[in-house]
Design a protein around this motif. Sequence first.
Motif, PDB file in Angstrom:
ATOM      1  N   THR A   1      -0.583  16.926   5.172  1.00 28.20           N
ATOM      2  CA  THR A   1      -1.486  15.774   5.253  1.00 28.20           C
ATOM      3  C   THR A   1      -0.984  14.662   6.159  1.00 28.20           C
ATOM      4  OG1 THR A   1      -0.455  14.664   3.338  1.00 28.20           O
ATOM      5  CG2 THR A   1      -2.246  16.231   2.888  1.00 28.20           C
ATOM      6  N   LYS A   2       0.135  14.874   6.829  1.00 23.54           N
ATOM      7  CA  LYS A   2       0.798  13.805   7.572  1.00 23.54           C
ATOM      8  C   LYS A   2      -0.122  13.108   8.572  1.00 23.54           C
ATOM      9  CE  LYS A   2       5.070  12.701   9.995  1.00 23.54           C
ATOM     10  NZ  LYS A   2       5.461  11.725   8.973  1.00 23.54           N
TER      11      LYS A   2
ATOM     12  N   ASP B   1      -3.384   8.425  10.057  1.00 28.25           N
ATOM     13  CA  ASP B   1      -4.614   7.808  10.547  1.00 28.25           C
ATOM     14  C   ASP B   1      -5.094   6.716   9.602  1.00 28.25           C
ATOM     15  OD1 ASP B   1      -4.725   9.332  12.835  1.00 28.25           O
ATOM     16  OD2 ASP B   1      -6.080  10.844  11.990  1.00 28.25           O
ATOM     17  N   GLN B   2      -4.934   6.937   8.297  1.00 27.33           N
ATOM     18  CA  GLN B   2      -5.289   5.911   7.315  1.00 27.33           C
ATOM     19  C   GLN B   2      -4.382   4.687   7.459  1.00 27.33           C
ATOM     20  OE1 GLN B   2      -5.485   7.547   3.293  1.00 27.33           O
ATOM     21  NE2 GLN B   2      -6.142   9.514   4.114  1.00 27.33           N
TER      22      GLN B   2
ATOM     23  N   LEU C   1      -5.407   0.799   8.554  1.00 26.61           N
ATOM     24  CA  LEU C   1      -5.014  -0.390   7.806  1.00 26.61           C
ATOM     25  C   LEU C   1      -4.342  -1.403   8.719  1.00 26.61           C
ATOM     26  CD1 LEU C   1      -4.609  -1.980   5.176  1.00 26.61           C
ATOM     27  CD2 LEU C   1      -2.503  -0.658   4.807  1.00 26.61           C
ATOM     28  N   LEU C   2      -3.447  -0.934   9.589  1.00 24.76           N
ATOM     29  CA  LEU C   2      -2.751  -1.835  10.509  1.00 24.76           C
ATOM     30  C   LEU C   2      -3.732  -2.495  11.480  1.00 24.76           C
ATOM     31  CD1 LEU C   2       0.434   0.272  11.357  1.00 24.76           C
ATOM     32  CD2 LEU C   2       0.116  -1.439   9.564  1.00 24.76           C
TER      33      LEU C   2
ATOM     34  N   ALA D   1       0.845  -1.195   0.000  1.00 22.53           N
ATOM     35  CA  ALA D   1       0.000   0.000   0.000  1.00 22.53           C
ATOM     36  C   ALA D   1       0.877   1.241   0.000  1.00 22.53           C
ATOM     37  CB  ALA D   1      -0.912   0.006   1.227  1.00 22.53           C
ATOM     38  N   VAL D   2       0.509   2.213  -0.829  1.00 20.72           N
ATOM     39  CA  VAL D   2       1.262   3.460  -0.923  1.00 20.72           C
ATOM     40  C   VAL D   2       0.422   4.593  -0.337  1.00 20.72           C
ATOM     41  CG1 VAL D   2       2.279   5.161  -2.478  1.00 20.72           C
ATOM     42  CG2 VAL D   2       2.557   2.717  -2.940  1.00 20.72           C
ATOM     43  N   PHE D   3       1.044   5.331   0.579  1.00 19.25           N
ATOM     44  CA  PHE D   3       0.411   6.501   1.175  1.00 19.25           C
ATOM     45  C   PHE D   3       1.319   7.695   0.931  1.00 19.25           C
ATOM     46  CE2 PHE D   3      -1.321   2.940   3.520  1.00 19.25           C
ATOM     47  CZ  PHE D   3      -2.659   3.266   3.678  1.00 19.25           C
TER      48      PHE D   3
END
Length: 289
Positions: free
Chosen positions: A151-152, A157-158, A162-163, A143-145
């Motif tokens: 926006t950090k 939080d996203q 996921l974790l 997954a790429v964020f």
Amino acid sequence: MASVSETQAILLVHGPDRKGIVAAFSQTLFGHGCGIVSSEQHTDAESSVFYQRIVFDAAALHTDRVSLERGIDEVASRLGMTCEVRWPKPKRVAIFVSKYAHCLWELLLRHDAGELPGVEIVQIVSNHEDLRHVAEHFSVPYAVFKVTKDTKRAVEDQELALLKEKQVDLVVLARYMQIITDEFCDAFPHRVINIHHSFLPAFIGSKPYHRAHARGVKLVGATAHYATADLDEGPIIEQDCARISHKNSIDDLLRKGRVLEKNVLVTAVRAHVEDRIIVYESKCVVFGE
């Protein structure tokens, strides 16, 4: 390797040193039908703190796990100790990486070779697309964020969501070139392992090998530590170094550094997933393999 079987559990103990600690916990385990497979202990002479790791066989447990834990808690309360039982279960690991591939490859290859038993690598997270092919080679979700200064927190939080979805137990920062926030560390206390390209705190920041070369250092090193709110100051799990000389170029330092980084990181991860670490205040006690 210090891996344990599916019927074996681990008891980690630490607290003020006093007489009778070993006997008290041994008798409690025996009374519940658990045989001791191995035991290692250490007393810090300066702080008078006692540390112990007991591997015990729970296959013949006379009662349920809750009853055993209550018995252990009673002994711990009476002796003023801190204890935790680690029951056998796979450790679900997420790896965070940017563009440097050596640590990621090492973890995945060691895992593929069976050298990290009891580990499930369930997710790779990155802020770049560059290493997706590595994840695909090992059939691990990638997954790429994209992260910016503005926006950090939202992006993090996203990542945390996921974790949580993947039920991750341990996060490994395998040369992840982003600073994680205090909130991230709080979500995984002493469960985020970072690899740093020096003996901390020397040459922290960008281009450490270039600055080390400019200073004419005689050793290069790598440090694996738990990430905390204090940047690069978390409890140290593992370190190693390599000797260099005036004959070595920056490329030589980079090459030697990469070897150190990947080996030190794997060693630290193994110690964590094998429940061989007790964190006390600002340091780690790491029991042997």
